[in-house]
Design a protein around this motif. Structure first.
Motif, PDB file in Angstrom:
ATOM      1  N   ALA A  72       0.830  -1.208   0.000  1.00  0.00           N
ATOM      2  CA  ALA A  72       0.000   0.000   0.000  1.00  0.00           C
ATOM      3  C   ALA A  72       0.863   1.256   0.000  1.00  0.00           C
ATOM      4  CB  ALA A  72      -0.926  -0.006   1.211  1.00  0.00           C
TER       5      ALA A  72
ATOM      6  N   VAL B 103      -3.984   0.054  -5.137  1.00  0.00           N
ATOM      7  CA  VAL B 103      -3.688   1.336  -4.496  1.00  0.00           C
ATOM      8  C   VAL B 103      -3.064   2.292  -5.502  1.00  0.00           C
ATOM      9  CG1 VAL B 103      -2.434   2.478  -2.627  1.00  0.00           C
ATOM     10  CG2 VAL B 103      -3.377   0.190  -2.276  1.00  0.00           C
TER      11      VAL B 103
ATOM     12  N   LEU C 119      -7.405   0.851  -1.360  1.00  0.00           N
ATOM     13  CA  LEU C 119      -6.931   0.174  -0.157  1.00  0.00           C
ATOM     14  C   LEU C 119      -7.862  -0.977   0.233  1.00  0.00           C
ATOM     15  CD1 LEU C 119      -5.824   3.223   2.026  1.00  0.00           C
ATOM     16  CD2 LEU C 119      -4.335   1.417   1.122  1.00  0.00           C
TER      17      LEU C 119
END
Length: 233
Positions: free
Chosen positions: A56, A118, A164
């Motif tokens: 991420a 992401v 996310l």
């Protein structure tokens, strides 16, 4: 309600593959509340957390750069589209060759899978920022760092959090897959080993645990998202 129906319907089950839920939950209590929590659950969640955080973070940083730079986006887009199309499980042999059977292999495969949603959502979120907002920042000569933290990221937050959430699910799946294929411990490894040793109630207890953990992670993420960003009606 579903659990009650399952409990009643399976109470007289003589099926080898689908034992009574009461038997499964007895093994669940014996295994996951005491015996294997430290040896399997904690290591699995640790690898999951590190891999997701790494993927991420990398996706966010690259997404901010590519979203803000049209030249960089056009230059690297073909490479990104090719690499992100590779199914992460297909790269397990490569990661095994590079990292061996230890935790780094599992962490990197989780990170590899979670980086793309992401990155792509961050790029789209930044590209979708109102041009008037950009022009206002230019007029007032807002510094790049201030623009990033006070304008760019808040404006793209909805899109970033959508990425996310997708990454969360992918990371969880890859945690299980990596442990099923090449591991000596973890929840995924336990499920496969239970199936190989014909401990079917144990296998089902591991599957139920994974379902509960996945549900819990989604609930927690939704709560964080509600407090962090605003979704327009």
């Amino acid at each position: 309600m579903t659990v009650v129906i399952w409990w009643i319907y399976s109470s007289t089950s003589a099926s080898y593959a689908f034992p009574p839920l009461s038997e499964i939950m007895t093994r669940f209590r014996e295994l996951w509340l005491f015996d294997r929590f430290i040896s399997d659950v904690i290591p699995s969640l640790g690898r999951f957390a590190v891999g997701l955080a790494g993927g991420a973070t990398a996706g966010l940083l690259l997404g901010v750069w590519l979203g803000a730079s049209r030249n960089a986006r056009e230059t690297f887009d073909p490479v990104i589209q090719f690499v992100r199309s590779l199914p992460p499980p297909a790269l397990l042999p490569v990661f095994l060759l590079v990292f061996g059977l230890g935790d780094p292999m599992k962490i990197f495969i989780i990170a590899f899978g979670s980086i793309w949603p992401v990155l792509l959502n961050t790029v789209e979120g930044i590209r979708g920022i109102d041009p008037t907002l950009r022009a206002t920042c230019d007029v007032y000569k807002i510094s790049p760092l201030k623009r990033l933290t006070s304008v760019t990221l808040p404006a793209a937050a909805n899109s970033i959090f959508a990425g996310l959430k997708t990454a969360l699910g992918i990371a969880f799946v890859l945690m299980v897959v990596s442990e099923m294929v090449a591991a000596s411990g973890g929840i995924g490894h336990f499920v496969v080993e239970s199936q190989h040793s014909y401990a079917i109630a144990d296998m089902w207890s591991g599957i139920i645990l994974l379902g509960m953990l996945g549900f819990l992670f989604n609930v927690l993420f939704d709560q964080v998202q509600k407090r962090a960003v605003y979704w327009p009606a």
